[in-house]
Design a protein around this motif. Sequence first.
Motif, PDB file in Angstrom:
ATOM      1  N   LEU A 240       0.816  -1.216   0.000  1.00  0.00           N
ATOM      2  CA  LEU A 240       0.000   0.000   0.000  1.00  0.00           C
ATOM      3  C   LEU A 240       0.846   1.261   0.000  1.00  0.00           C
ATOM      4  N   ALA A 241       1.896   1.288   0.814  1.00  0.00           N
ATOM      5  CA  ALA A 241       2.724   2.496   0.921  1.00  0.00           C
ATOM      6  C   ALA A 241       3.346   2.855  -0.423  1.00  0.00           C
ATOM      7  N   SER A 242       3.924   1.847  -1.084  1.00  0.00           N
ATOM      8  CA  SER A 242       4.564   2.070  -2.381  1.00  0.00           C
ATOM      9  C   SER A 242       3.575   2.610  -3.400  1.00  0.00           C
ATOM     10  N   GLU A 243       2.368   2.037  -3.428  1.00  0.00           N
ATOM     11  CA  GLU A 243       1.384   2.437  -4.433  1.00  0.00           C
ATOM     12  C   GLU A 243       0.839   3.839  -4.157  1.00  0.00           C
ATOM     13  N   ALA A 337       8.107   3.862   1.397  1.00  0.00           N
ATOM     14  CA  ALA A 337       7.908   2.588   0.690  1.00  0.00           C
ATOM     15  C   ALA A 337       9.039   1.636   1.037  1.00  0.00           C
ATOM     16  N   GLN A 338       8.680   0.514   1.623  1.00  0.00           N
ATOM     17  CA  GLN A 338       9.656  -0.538   1.914  1.00  0.00           C
ATOM     18  C   GLN A 338       9.181  -1.840   1.302  1.00  0.00           C
ATOM     19  N   GLY A 339       8.375  -1.717   0.257  1.00  0.00           N
ATOM     20  CA  GLY A 339       7.756  -2.889  -0.363  1.00  0.00           C
ATOM     21  C   GLY A 339       8.768  -3.782  -1.040  1.00  0.00           C
ATOM     22  N   TRP A 340       8.240  -4.841  -1.633  1.00  0.00           N
ATOM     23  CA  TRP A 340       9.057  -5.864  -2.260  1.00  0.00           C
ATOM     24  C   TRP A 340       9.808  -5.312  -3.469  1.00  0.00           C
ATOM     25  N   ASN A 341      11.080  -5.672  -3.600  1.00  0.00           N
ATOM     26  CA  ASN A 341      11.904  -5.200  -4.695  1.00  0.00           C
ATOM     27  C   ASN A 341      12.583  -6.398  -5.354  1.00  0.00           C
TER      28      ASN A 341
END
Length: 345
Positions: A240-243, A337-341
């Motif tokens: 959610l944060a990244s988007e 954003a600490q989402g998947w990379n």
Amino acid sequence: MFENKERTAISDLGEFGLIKHLTTNFKIQHETSVKGVGDDAAVLNFKDQVLISTDLLLEGIHFDLAYVPLMHLGYKAVQVNLSDIYAMNGIATQITVSIGISSKFPLEAVEEIYKGIELACNKFNIDLIGGDTSSSKQGLVISVTSIGHAAAEDICYRNGAEEGDLLCVSGDLGGAYVGLQILEREKLIFLENPQLQPDLEGKDYIIERQLKPEGRRDIVDLLAQMKIKPTAMIDVSDGLASEILHICTQSEKGCTLYEEKIPIDPMTYETARELGLDPTVCALNGGEDYELLFTIKQSDYAKLKNDVDISIIGHITEKSAGCNMISKSNVSHEIKAQGWNAFKG
């Protein structure tokens, strides 16, 4: 890993024989599909604007065959692509599938993948119109390209959010990530003691959120019925944060997100706690939920306020205000954003 007493070598069929074998059951359903599998190129005919998206899934990076059934993998490979078309407020109609297969896979394993692809195509009314097959020395590789359409005036981009718009999300968040943690835990236990059976009892929902996500075509249809055109939209693939930051960056706006408004399923919440994880962090940074995050004008609020599958989680602010989340204890935190990379690790 795939286990079957029947093992037919793919080389027995050859490339063209394999493609014919795998695609025989796929039927063309759309008038826009003039020519599908079987020629040098597919032929499409659209009156609307055409939407195209591609995703690449690599063994060991995007999926682990220790716990991902091949049929589920085929289904998911299609879904993650369709989700991108729905995130543009479009209707997906066709896909191409290219697959790289290592020598460890017999024909029966590839058939399982295509059963999942066929299930997804049938459920979402999609035509398989082409692709490619190849041997691979790097494990299993699946690349899907999705094609869809929308009238020019209906297409939603990430850059249309305006100050005062409401921030909305479909479904619930964090379930796919917490489901992944359960699968990873059970894999480690199995590796230590192969005699133990996986303990997944009561976790069906979050396991399915990870292994068999569903693109939200229904939300696109619902918004059309409500006569709501989002001002900006994106699918929640990386958290959610990244988007949220993608929408705010491209719209040159800020936002206020309310932690208490983030929809988290009780099973996700309880399991995250069992694993020592913060459920909100799982929702913010987990990813792979494939829900739709979108902004709407305040004047459209009354149309969807009673819909149980859409949550209003915040609003858009001026750029200088930044992107912030108000915690349950009423403290403001900057959204990061600490989402998947895919390029980490």
